[in-house]
Each structure stands twice: as C-alpha cells, then as structure tokens.
Write an enzyme that holds these catalytic residues in place. Structure first.
Site, PDB file in Angstrom:
ATOM      1  N   SER A   1       0.867  -1.193   0.000  1.00  0.00           N
ATOM      2  CA  SER A   1       0.000   0.000   0.000  1.00  0.00           C
ATOM      3  C   SER A   1       0.897   1.236   0.000  1.00  0.00           C
ATOM      4  O   SER A   1       2.065   1.146   0.403  1.00  0.00           O
ATOM      5  CB  SER A   1      -0.860   0.001   1.268  1.00  0.00           C
TER       6      SER A   1
ATOM      7  N   TYR B   1      -2.240  -1.418  10.520  1.00  0.00           N
ATOM      8  CA  TYR B   1      -2.401  -1.731   9.088  1.00  0.00           C
ATOM      9  C   TYR B   1      -1.197  -1.236   8.292  1.00  0.00           C
ATOM     10  O   TYR B   1      -0.599  -1.977   7.507  1.00  0.00           O
ATOM     11  CB  TYR B   1      -3.689  -1.071   8.562  1.00  0.00           C
TER      12      TYR B   1
HETATM   13  N1  LIG Z   1      -8.719  -0.176  -1.491  1.00  0.00           N
HETATM   14  C1  LIG Z   1      -7.659   0.532  -1.179  1.00  0.00           C
HETATM   15  O1  LIG Z   1      -7.740   1.776  -1.085  1.00  0.00           O
HETATM   16  C2  LIG Z   1      -6.327  -0.149  -0.948  1.00  0.00           C
HETATM   17  C3  LIG Z   1      -5.160   0.640  -0.942  1.00  0.00           C
HETATM   18  C4  LIG Z   1      -3.939   0.051  -0.730  1.00  0.00           C
HETATM   19  C5  LIG Z   1      -3.838  -1.322  -0.556  1.00  0.00           C
HETATM   20  N2  LIG Z   1      -4.960  -2.090  -0.564  1.00  0.00           N
HETATM   21  C6  LIG Z   1      -4.806  -3.541  -0.335  1.00  0.00           C
HETATM   22  O2  LIG Z   1      -5.359  -4.247  -1.427  1.00  0.00           O
HETATM   23  C7  LIG Z   1      -5.768  -5.547  -1.008  1.00  0.00           C
HETATM   24  C8  LIG Z   1      -7.179  -5.813  -1.505  1.00  0.00           C
HETATM   25  O3  LIG Z   1      -8.074  -4.938  -0.843  1.00  0.00           O
HETATM   26  P1  LIG Z   1      -9.342  -4.312  -1.551  1.00  0.00           P
HETATM   27  O4  LIG Z   1      -9.154  -2.860  -1.616  1.00  0.00           O
HETATM   28  O5  LIG Z   1      -9.681  -5.037  -2.789  1.00  0.00           O
HETATM   29  O6  LIG Z   1     -10.440  -4.562  -0.387  1.00  0.00           O
HETATM   30  P2  LIG Z   1     -11.756  -5.474  -0.341  1.00  0.00           P
HETATM   31  O7  LIG Z   1     -12.659  -5.152  -1.462  1.00  0.00           O
HETATM   32  O8  LIG Z   1     -12.257  -5.345   1.051  1.00  0.00           O
HETATM   33  O9  LIG Z   1     -11.172  -6.952  -0.576  1.00  0.00           O
HETATM   34  C9  LIG Z   1     -10.455  -7.645   0.413  1.00  0.00           C
HETATM   35  C10 LIG Z   1     -10.384  -9.125   0.050  1.00  0.00           C
HETATM   36  O10 LIG Z   1      -9.654  -9.806   1.095  1.00  0.00           O
HETATM   37  C11 LIG Z   1     -10.408 -10.920   1.541  1.00  0.00           C
HETATM   38  N3  LIG Z   1     -10.183 -11.165   2.953  1.00  0.00           N
HETATM   39  C12 LIG Z   1     -10.292 -10.278   3.976  1.00  0.00           C
HETATM   40  N4  LIG Z   1     -10.109 -10.901   5.155  1.00  0.00           N
HETATM   41  C13 LIG Z   1      -9.883 -12.217   4.868  1.00  0.00           C
HETATM   42  C14 LIG Z   1      -9.666 -13.375   5.650  1.00  0.00           C
HETATM   43  N5  LIG Z   1      -9.666 -13.328   6.991  1.00  0.00           N
HETATM   44  N6  LIG Z   1      -9.465 -14.560   5.019  1.00  0.00           N
HETATM   45  C15 LIG Z   1      -9.481 -14.628   3.682  1.00  0.00           C
HETATM   46  N7  LIG Z   1      -9.712 -13.572   2.882  1.00  0.00           N
HETATM   47  C16 LIG Z   1      -9.916 -12.388   3.467  1.00  0.00           C
HETATM   48  C17 LIG Z   1     -11.875 -10.557   1.279  1.00  0.00           C
HETATM   49  O11 LIG Z   1     -12.653 -11.728   1.056  1.00  0.00           O
HETATM   50  P3  LIG Z   1     -13.754 -12.335   2.074  1.00  0.00           P
HETATM   51  O12 LIG Z   1     -14.322 -11.184   2.856  1.00  0.00           O
HETATM   52  O13 LIG Z   1     -14.735 -12.998   1.170  1.00  0.00           O
HETATM   53  O14 LIG Z   1     -12.974 -13.295   2.898  1.00  0.00           O
HETATM   54  C18 LIG Z   1     -11.764  -9.761  -0.026  1.00  0.00           C
HETATM   55  O15 LIG Z   1     -11.826 -10.616  -1.138  1.00  0.00           O
HETATM   56  C19 LIG Z   1      -5.619  -5.563   0.516  1.00  0.00           C
HETATM   57  O16 LIG Z   1      -4.424  -6.239   0.875  1.00  0.00           O
HETATM   58  C20 LIG Z   1      -5.537  -4.085   0.874  1.00  0.00           C
HETATM   59  O17 LIG Z   1      -4.831  -3.874   2.079  1.00  0.00           O
HETATM   60  C21 LIG Z   1      -6.201  -1.537  -0.757  1.00  0.00           C
END
Ligand SMILES: NC(=O)c1ccc[n+]([C@@H]2O[C@H](COP(=O)([O-])OP(=O)(O)OC[C@H]3O[C@@H](n4cnc5c(N)ncnc54)[C@H](OP(=O)(O)O)[C@@H]3O)[C@@H](O)[C@H]2O)c1
Length: 264
Positions: free
Chosen positions: A146, A159
């Site tokens: 991130s 985080y």
């Molecule tokens: N969105 C942003 O602004 C942003 C910025 C920087 C980095 N990121 C990173 O990008 C990655 C993806 O995030 P996103 O933005 O796409 O968020 P998201 O839409 O909330 O997706 C998160 C994914 O992680 C899975 N997950 C969460 N907890 C889990 C667990 N205990 N076991 C297995 N799977 C789990 C969820 O699936 P289930 O709930 O179905 O398990 C979901 O598919 C993350 O690592 C996040 O930190 C996001």
C-alpha cells in the site's frame, strides 16, 4: 499464447478474490487465459465469479473457501491447492484489511486478525509457494502492499506497519531471487474503489474521492508489473509523487501529514 513469447500454461492462486482488487486481478488474468484458483471466505461470491470466468474465457477455475485469520490456514490452503494441482506459477497475495482506529481502541481480535492476515499468512504463503516455484525455476509472486507502507499512519498504525513489512520483505526477497526464474512484485496502491473502506469503517473525504482509482485500473497495472518482473509498482501518477515525497521526508513530518489525511 498466454503472455508474451511464453508457451507455458500459467496457473494463478489469488487470495481475496471475492471483491475489489483481487476480483479485478482475477478478470485480468482470466482474459490472458490463465487458469485460476480463487480463495476467500465468501464462497457464494467465488462460485459466481468462477462460473462467469469459465464461461467467458474457457479456462479452468477452482475455488477454495478459507479464512486466513485462522493460524495454520495458510498451510491448509497450500495443501488444498497442491491436492488440486502442482503447477502453480503465480501467487497473488491480495487478501488484507485495515480498520480506521487508534491502536488502543481496536479490539484485541482485530489486532490479531490484521497481523495474521496481512503479515503471517502472506509470509507463510510466500514461503510455501516460493519453495515450489524455485524447484521449477519458474514463478511470479504479487504482494499487495500500500502507499501506507511508506510512512507511519496514525489511525491506521497497525495496518500501515503490516504493509511496510510486506514491502520490505518482498523487495529484499526479490533481490535474493535474481536469476532464479522466480520474482516478487510489490504493489503499492493508493485509495482504490473496493470494499476496503467499508470494512475499515472509514467515511471517504473529498481528497480520497478525488484521488481514487478503480480496482480494474490497479489490477491492469499490477499484472503488467508482475509479468515484467518489476520489483515494485505504485499505480497512478499522484500516488507515485506522494509516495516519493513521503518516503524522503523526515518521519515526524510524514507521520503528521498521514495523520491529518487519515483522521476521523
Ligand atoms: N482499497 C484501497 O484503497 C487499498 C489501498 C492500498 C492497498 N490495498 C490492499 O489491497 C488488497 C485488496 O483490498 P481491496 O481494496 O480489494 O479490499 P476489499 O474489497 O475489502 O477486498 C479484500 C479481500 O480480502 C479478503 N479477505 C479479507 N479478510 C480475509 C480473511 N480473513 N481470510 C481470507 N480472505 C480475506 C476478502 O474476502 P472475504 O471477505 O470474502 O474473505 C476480499 O476478497 C488488501 O491487501 C488491501 O490492504 C487496498
């Protein structure tokens, strides 16, 4: 042909494929005829996505329901994948979450889960699949870090620190693997449209809305960087500029800026 001049059938494991960036990466890889193993906790979503991708792209898609917050679940996931197929060439460590809160106002459960999912599971999966990839002298690992990796972030302290860890160990590991046929690419997205902020309990500010990228765009940039075996990519010009400034700045200033952007 799947990628460039390669004749090899690519097979990818994607964690957190049920929404956001992971779901978008599944689409981008499926369009390149990559076979997929999708995993997350929400099985219904994985089933729906798997059907859609199989029908649209004629690829093989398997799903595994798994909760990465449970200690030992990374090994379980690896074992289940190995039982399905042993030719995994891509690991996308995408599953992760944050909560907008001061450290001592988190529940201890959230603290444990954040460290477990964002750090422990990522490290274990990287080792487990990395050893197999090194045996084959072939593979690619993508790590979702991130822009939060570049400075301490009040209200996202744990985080942000988990993402600093992911970036640091992944970058060093990629350097260790030079010439091995295996690479590790760290992705540092900024604000991205997904369920992340809903899960985090974070109301979007005007700055966040103005600088938000789509998951699709982040996925395209991330997959390109991984296929090129780049060590790191920061999607989006604004995110690149902000990150270089934050990384080069004295810690007291970058922490104060992050704190003012992340406050409730
Ligand atoms: N969105 C942003 O602004 C942003 C910025 C920087 C980095 N990121 C990173 O990008 C990655 C993806 O995030 P996103 O933005 O796409 O968020 P998201 O839409 O909330 O997706 C998160 C994914 O992680 C899975 N997950 C969460 N907890 C889990 C667990 N205990 N076991 C297995 N799977 C789990 C969820 O699936 P289930 O709930 O179905 O398990 C979901 O598919 C993350 O690592 C996040 O930190 C996001």
């Amino acid at each position: 042909m799947a990628f460039g001049m390669s004749q090899r059938k690519e097979v990818a494991v994607i964690t957190g494929a049920s929404s956001g960036i992971g779901l978008a990466i599944a689409h981008v890889l499926a369009e390149k005829k990559t076979d997929l193993i999708l995993t997350a906790r929400r099985r219904d979503r994985l089933e729906k996505l798997a059907e859609e991708l199989k029908q649209k792209h004629g690829i093989r898609v398997d799903i595994i329901e798994n909760d990465l917050a449970r200690p030992g679940s990374a090994q379980d996931l690896f074992n289940k994948v190995q039982a399905i197929r042993k030719d995994v060439s891509i690991l996308v460590n995408n599953a992760g979450f944050g909560k907008q809160s001061a450290v001592l106002d988190h529940s201890i459960g959230d603290v444990r889960d954040m460290v477990q999912v964002n750090m422990m599971a990522v490290t274990e999966l990287t080792w487990l699949f990395g050893v197999e990839m090194r045996k084959q002298s072939y593979g690619r690992i993508m790590q979702l870090a991130s822009v939060g990796a570049f400075q301490p972030s009040p209200m996202y302290a744990i985080y942000s620190a988990t993402k600093s860890y992911v970036l640091s160990f992944s970058y060093a590991m990629n350097s260790e693997l030079k010439g091995s046929g295996v690479s590790v690419t760290s992705i540092c997205p900024g604000f991205t449209e997904s369920e992340f902020h809903e899960v985090a309990g974070h109301k979007k500010t005007a700055f966040m809305k103005a600088s938000t990228m789509t998951s699709r765009k982040v996925a395209e940039i991330s997959v390109r960087a991984m296929m090129n075996r780049s060590p790191k990519v920061i999607p989006g010009l604004l995110n690149k500029i902000n990150s270089y400034i934050m990384e080069g700045m004295p810690r007291a200033f970058s922490t104060a800026i992050a704190g003012s952007l992340m406050k409730k």
